[in-house]
Design a protein around this motif. Sequence first.
Motif, PDB file in Angstrom:
ATOM      1  N   ASN A  52       0.112  -3.662   6.241  1.00  0.00           N
ATOM      2  CA  ASN A  52      -0.982  -3.208   5.371  1.00  0.00           C
ATOM      3  C   ASN A  52      -1.741  -2.077   6.057  1.00  0.00           C
ATOM      4  OD1 ASN A  52      -0.983  -5.496   3.166  1.00  0.00           O
ATOM      5  ND2 ASN A  52      -0.870  -6.545   5.140  1.00  0.00           N
ATOM      6  N   GLY A  89       0.787  -1.222   0.000  1.00  0.00           N
ATOM      7  CA  GLY A  89       0.000   0.000   0.000  1.00  0.00           C
ATOM      8  C   GLY A  89       0.815   1.265   0.000  1.00  0.00           C
ATOM      9  N   ARG A 149      -4.915  -0.473   4.391  1.00  0.00           N
ATOM     10  CA  ARG A 149      -6.085  -1.340   4.379  1.00  0.00           C
ATOM     11  C   ARG A 149      -6.798  -1.332   5.730  1.00  0.00           C
ATOM     12  NH1 ARG A 149      -4.494  -7.267   3.253  1.00  0.00           N
ATOM     13  NH2 ARG A 149      -3.607  -6.215   1.417  1.00  0.00           N
ATOM     14  N   HIS A 150      -6.022  -1.189   6.810  1.00  0.00           N
ATOM     15  CA  HIS A 150      -6.592  -1.259   8.157  1.00  0.00           C
ATOM     16  C   HIS A 150      -6.847   0.117   8.767  1.00  0.00           C
ATOM     17  CE1 HIS A 150      -6.157  -5.622   8.610  1.00  0.00           C
ATOM     18  NE2 HIS A 150      -5.012  -5.511   7.974  1.00  0.00           N
TER      19      HIS A 150
END
Length: 370
Positions: free
Chosen positions: A346, A254, A349-350
């Motif tokens: 990530n 990411g 994403r989180h």
Amino acid sequence: MRAWQFYDFGDMRLEEVPEPELRDGHVLVEVLCVQPSVTEAQLAFGVRTLAFDEIRSRLERESPVRLFGHEFCVRVLESAPGSRFRFGARVAARAKLPCGDCPLCRGGQSLVCRAGPIIGFQLPGCFSERALLPEIALTAVDDSISDREAACLQSLSDSLAAVDTARIEVGESVAVFGQGSMGLECMQAARSVGAGLMMTVDVREEACRISQQLGADHCLDARSVDPVEAIRDLTGGRGADVVFECAGGSPRQGLAGSITLNQAIRAVRSGGKLVVVSWFGQPLEVDVDGLRERSLRVLFPDISSLAHLEHTVRLVASGRVRLQPMLTHALPGIESVRRAFEITANKGRHGAINPAQVVMPASTEYAAVS
């Protein structure tokens, strides 16, 4: 005691290991809070970045091996006679140690040595219940700083070293690409040394919100504006005096690849300074003639010293740098370490800003995250 050991990339296991034994120059500690750095989280899953070949070699030769864990807050359980630290003291560490053999060390300048071992890489880190740490790497944590904030001091010391490398003059305009933990730290550290107009860039709404909360004059959402044009507009067409690139790295995790590096190059004024903080994990093509034509000074952060680490304690204790708003993810107990690696690898994403933290039962903050 229990500690996490790596058998291969992506294969980490919580196992019983021997208790460490105190020896001269070291302190025995219990872990209060620990977090994987972004680099460690990438390496854990086999993403090529800093020290990839060394970690792969260690896994091939020594598996299982205790790896990573240099960003932590710990409490001293036992120290040798003459130690600076007594039972109950909370401490944090710089990652890199002086080697003791090079001319810098022999000349008494060990704070800038580049040859020494690194906690969590050549030496066991703190993804364990207890650890043995070299005293030369440690500094005491002020009582006003929480365990979770203290676990960020190593990262902040690296960000402070990056700002120190830039030699910012009072009132200079600064742009920071990337508002993850190191970008936010660089922004605040630059403010603390007298930077003027402060511009930041990210692609996440939450990161932009926190950036402005922590002192950015303008946080540019690169999804909706061209950050280079916006920075030039805000600086009367000149570009920023100093630009920090803190967003690059593996798109697999990411990160921005090399896109933000190229944007940062275009955003800095002619004759200005570009500080490259990110690790990219592979060779990049750069228009060197373009850099030369514009007389840009491209800098890479010096290694943080114990003096940098000690100053981070003063910055956080005084409120000149705020870490709490960045602490978005906390997990309870040593069993949560694998999950912390997954979140940190990530973050976008989180929705994480800082790496995910593991708060241990010995911490007074454990109940709040259980």
